[in-house]
Write a protein that holds these residues in place. Structure first.
Motif, PDB file in Angstrom:
ATOM      1  N   GLY A  27       0.982  -1.311   0.057  1.00 46.48           N
ATOM      2  CA  GLY A  27       0.081   0.041   0.196  1.00 46.48           C
ATOM      3  C   GLY A  27       0.830   1.372   0.084  1.00 46.48           C
ATOM      4  N   PHE A  28       1.655   1.230   0.795  1.00 46.28           N
ATOM      5  CA  PHE A  28       2.700   2.436   1.016  1.00 46.28           C
ATOM      6  C   PHE A  28       3.528   2.765  -0.460  1.00 46.28           C
ATOM      7  N   ALA A  29       4.110   1.668  -0.913  1.00 47.11           N
ATOM      8  CA  ALA A  29       4.791   1.944  -2.090  1.00 47.11           C
ATOM      9  C   ALA A  29       3.962   2.521  -3.135  1.00 47.11           C
ATOM     10  N   THR A  30       2.672   2.334  -3.296  1.00 43.47           N
ATOM     11  CA  THR A  30       1.893   2.537  -4.304  1.00 43.47           C
ATOM     12  C   THR A  30       1.582   4.266  -4.318  1.00 43.47           C
ATOM     13  N   ARG A  31       1.834   4.909  -3.202  1.00 42.94           N
ATOM     14  CA  ARG A  31       1.838   6.102  -3.067  1.00 42.94           C
ATOM     15  C   ARG A  31       3.195   6.642  -3.529  1.00 42.94           C
ATOM     16  N   GLY A  32       4.182   5.925  -3.596  1.00 36.83           N
ATOM     17  CA  GLY A  32       5.589   6.183  -4.509  1.00 36.83           C
ATOM     18  C   GLY A  32       5.172   6.639  -5.847  1.00 36.83           C
ATOM     19  N   GLY A  33       4.281   7.364  -6.299  1.00 36.20           N
ATOM     20  CA  GLY A  33       4.166   7.485  -7.966  1.00 36.20           C
ATOM     21  C   GLY A  33       2.995   7.352  -8.495  1.00 36.20           C
ATOM     22  N   ARG A  34       2.132   6.447  -7.772  1.00 35.53           N
ATOM     23  CA  ARG A  34       0.663   6.104  -8.367  1.00 35.53           C
ATOM     24  C   ARG A  34      -0.520   6.717  -7.783  1.00 35.53           C
ATOM     25  N   THR A  35      -0.712   6.551  -6.433  1.00 29.97           N
ATOM     26  CA  THR A  35      -1.785   7.355  -5.537  1.00 29.97           C
ATOM     27  C   THR A  35      -1.413   8.604  -5.306  1.00 29.97           C
ATOM     28  N   ASP A  36      -0.223   8.877  -5.143  1.00 29.49           N
ATOM     29  CA  ASP A  36       0.400  10.282  -4.593  1.00 29.49           C
ATOM     30  C   ASP A  36       1.537  10.396  -5.308  1.00 29.49           C
ATOM     31  N   PHE A  48      15.603  -2.996   7.019  1.00 29.83           N
ATOM     32  CA  PHE A  48      14.832  -4.133   7.692  1.00 29.83           C
ATOM     33  C   PHE A  48      16.025  -4.522   8.823  1.00 29.83           C
ATOM     34  N   PHE A  49      16.098  -4.519   9.919  1.00 34.89           N
ATOM     35  CA  PHE A  49      16.701  -5.095  11.020  1.00 34.89           C
ATOM     36  C   PHE A  49      16.613  -6.653  10.892  1.00 34.89           C
ATOM     37  N   GLU A  50      17.551  -7.286  10.885  1.00 32.21           N
ATOM     38  CA  GLU A  50      17.731  -8.523  10.859  1.00 32.21           C
ATOM     39  C   GLU A  50      18.877  -8.928  12.330  1.00 32.21           C
ATOM     40  N   GLY A  51      18.379  -9.219  13.306  1.00 38.02           N
ATOM     41  CA  GLY A  51      19.462  -9.200  14.353  1.00 38.02           C
ATOM     42  C   GLY A  51      19.740  -7.692  14.359  1.00 38.02           C
ATOM     43  N   LYS A  52      21.247  -7.746  14.575  1.00 40.15           N
ATOM     44  CA  LYS A  52      21.800  -6.404  14.882  1.00 40.15           C
ATOM     45  C   LYS A  52      22.054  -5.892  13.417  1.00 40.15           C
ATOM     46  N   GLY A  53      21.963  -6.743  12.306  1.00 36.70           N
ATOM     47  CA  GLY A  53      22.212  -6.453  11.174  1.00 36.70           C
ATOM     48  C   GLY A  53      21.200  -5.809  10.433  1.00 36.70           C
ATOM     49  N   VAL A  54      21.307  -5.036   9.257  1.00 33.51           N
ATOM     50  CA  VAL A  54      20.495  -4.217   8.529  1.00 33.51           C
ATOM     51  C   VAL A  54      20.424  -4.745   7.174  1.00 33.51           C
ATOM     52  N   ARG A  55      19.400  -5.001   6.622  1.00 30.43           N
ATOM     53  CA  ARG A  55      18.998  -4.930   5.055  1.00 30.43           C
ATOM     54  C   ARG A  55      18.549  -3.503   4.597  1.00 30.43           C
ATOM     55  N   HIS A  56      19.230  -3.022   3.590  1.00 22.04           N
ATOM     56  CA  HIS A  56      19.259  -1.479   3.202  1.00 22.04           C
ATOM     57  C   HIS A  56      18.948  -1.253   1.873  1.00 22.04           C
ATOM     58  N   PHE A  57      17.615  -0.915   1.525  1.00 21.00           N
ATOM     59  CA  PHE A  57      17.377  -0.723   0.067  1.00 21.00           C
ATOM     60  C   PHE A  57      16.875   0.789  -0.180  1.00 21.00           C
ATOM     61  N   VAL A  58      17.784   1.320  -1.020  1.00 21.76           N
ATOM     62  CA  VAL A  58      17.441   2.637  -1.480  1.00 21.76           C
ATOM     63  C   VAL A  58      17.344   2.917  -2.740  1.00 21.76           C
ATOM     64  N   ILE A  78       7.120   2.811  -7.388  1.00 19.70           N
ATOM     65  CA  ILE A  78       6.323   2.220  -8.410  1.00 19.70           C
ATOM     66  C   ILE A  78       7.017   1.863  -9.477  1.00 19.70           C
ATOM     67  N   ASP A  79       8.065   2.179  -9.841  1.00 17.62           N
ATOM     68  CA  ASP A  79       8.903   1.760 -11.165  1.00 17.62           C
ATOM     69  C   ASP A  79       9.923   1.025 -10.733  1.00 17.62           C
ATOM     70  N   SER A  80      10.523   0.723  -9.431  1.00 19.08           N
ATOM     71  CA  SER A  80      11.656   0.150  -9.052  1.00 19.08           C
ATOM     72  C   SER A  80      11.816  -1.457  -9.175  1.00 19.08           C
ATOM     73  N   PRO A  81      12.736  -2.081  -9.620  1.00 16.62           N
ATOM     74  CA  PRO A  81      12.588  -3.529  -9.735  1.00 16.62           C
ATOM     75  C   PRO A  81      12.929  -4.120  -8.286  1.00 16.62           C
ATOM     76  N   ILE A  82      13.598  -3.308  -7.456  1.00 15.77           N
ATOM     77  CA  ILE A  82      13.920  -3.553  -6.197  1.00 15.77           C
ATOM     78  C   ILE A  82      12.817  -3.550  -5.173  1.00 15.77           C
ATOM     79  N   LYS A  92      22.573 -10.064 -10.805  1.00 18.73           N
ATOM     80  CA  LYS A  92      22.842 -10.652 -12.307  1.00 18.73           C
ATOM     81  C   LYS A  92      21.895 -10.211 -13.266  1.00 18.73           C
ATOM     82  N   ARG A  93      20.826 -10.120 -12.961  1.00 16.68           N
ATOM     83  CA  ARG A  93      19.689  -9.662 -14.007  1.00 16.68           C
ATOM     84  C   ARG A  93      19.538  -8.028 -14.321  1.00 16.68           C
ATOM     85  N   VAL A  94      19.698  -7.220 -13.378  1.00 18.79           N
ATOM     86  CA  VAL A  94      19.479  -5.865 -13.343  1.00 18.79           C
ATOM     87  C   VAL A  94      20.789  -5.014 -13.170  1.00 18.79           C
ATOM     88  N   PRO A  95      21.301  -4.798 -14.368  1.00 20.07           N
ATOM     89  CA  PRO A  95      22.729  -4.020 -14.150  1.00 20.07           C
ATOM     90  C   PRO A  95      22.753  -2.827 -13.431  1.00 20.07           C
TER      91      PRO A  95
END
Lengths: 255, 255
Positions: free
Chosen positions: A21-30, A40-50, A56-60, B65-68
């Motif tokens: 729902g939130f990502a839809t606001r990133g370019g479609r409904t907003d 995302f925290f995973e234990g003390k580690g973080v997965r970070h996607f920016v 709405i267009d991002s493959p990630i 490997k898929r998205v350069p």
């Protein structure tokens, strides 16, 4: 203005439903199309996607909706640029280390005439007022508490003061997490919900999607979701008050 | 032992070809199945992907490997755990900020009786000897150079000294980048190649894949690739000497 999404749980939980729902606001409904990010925290580690593409267009972003990543603390952000160019280094959330923990931060708002003195311990990499505020906040925490990580009550008290100081320069809605607690400061707009047993079906306001949480949870699960604007149409969200800083631990707001 | 892969270019270049061969070592042609990670600089920002699954099984490795993703500085790592449990916070590369830049670090090797005194400016989040060495290295840089980011020659000279000190505790092959330069220290094993006009066809040693670089580059492009073991069978790789610290800028090793 940007939008914030946070999740704090007592059991690793996936955020696919809320992020959809939130990502839809990133370019479609907003209009928030100048980048997005999620940590995302995973234990003390973080997965970070920016990404400076619209969510709405991002493959990630697509991958995150498809592959459930389970986490007890998540912070996400979609950006409508107000200060700072559209660039990777200006996408929230930002991360810094203190006391051997990752600290993840995202901000909604706009600060004016904000030029705090920085001692070099945390310096902004990009050009946003948000990252500058984060660096000032982390520096203040370290200066105040020294070598020992304080408990959540002490953090809440000190952060309320620092956030009020920053918010005197404009709008400062923010989410901050160190992987165990999630801190939410409201300056103008932030809502939260605590979901627990008995779980119901929730319907997204931005997509024609609903989920029956009772089918994907156990009676012990507790999940708090904190967001700029309520994500569902059939649940009761609580608005934070201006100047309020709430701490969420194990899916529940501390008083 | 782990494996390292670095790339430094004068033009944003995708690493799909090299990463394809390298990731194959993460669980198929080699034993490095205890996690992997990759960091791409994009301007001053970083895209950071780490995963404690084997690279060969990871949906995120598949996406890369898929998205350069085009970048001028990349550091990747596949892990065979020697110290520290298999966990997200123990996956290389690690990131810290100094002087308003991201610093990305990955290590191959094993350090014994290594317990440097840390002043709190950089503390490890996980439990690896590698992240401890990185924190010590960053602390040493900041203590030595103060508030001003030094030039590459000064960095090379000082890092050579610090790396020798750390390497006295065991094996310390490492890659470090601040987004403009890539520093490579060899303690036992590290190879590099500089590709430039006229580009040829390269054949991966780990997969039945080859690429004609002349078809995907311009005559001005320069790319340096640094890796534990040579990735291709039909090119001439140069081995770094023990104790040598090389600096790569714009796809070329500085003398």
């Amino acid at each position: 203005m940007c939008q914030l999404l946070g999740m704090n749980c007592n059991t690793p939980t996936d955020i696919v439903f809320s992020f959809t729902g939130f990502a839809t606001r990133g370019g479609r409904t907003d209009e928030h199309k100048d980048g997005w990010g999620i940590a995302f925290f995973e234990g003390k580690g973080v997965r970070h996607f920016v990404d400076h593409q619209a969510a709405i267009d991002s493959p990630i972003a697509e991958l995150i909706k498809r592959v459930p990543i389970k986490s007890t603390n998540v912070i996400a952000h979609i950006r409508k640029a107000t200060q700072g160019v559209i660039a990777q280094e200006n996408c929230h959330p930002f991360i810094r280390e203190a006391w051997g923990y990752n600290w993840v931060f995202a901000h909604n708002g706009d600060l004016k005439n904000f030029a705090p003195e920085l001692d070099g311990s945390y310096l902004p990499i990009g050009s946003t007022d948000s990252e500058l505020a984060f660096c000032y906040l982390m520096q203040s925490l370290r200066q105040h508490f020294g070598r020992t990580l304080p408990d959540n009550a002490a953090l809440q008290q000190f952060l309320t003061k620092i956030c009020a100081e920053i918010a005197s320069h404009g709008t400062f809605n923010m989410l901050l997490s160190n992987g165990s607690a999630l801190f939410a400061h409201c300056s103008t707009k932030l809502h939260y919900i605590e979901r627990q047993h008995p779980f119901n079906t929730a319907a997204l306001s931005d997509e024609e999607v609903s989920v029956d949480f009772s089918a994907v949870t156990t009676p012990q699960d507790r999940v708090a979701v904190i967001v700029t604007e309520p994500l569902t149409t059939n649940e009761q969200w609580t608005a934070l008050q201006a100047g309020e800083l709430k701490v969420f631990v194990d899916g529940r707001a501390l008083v």
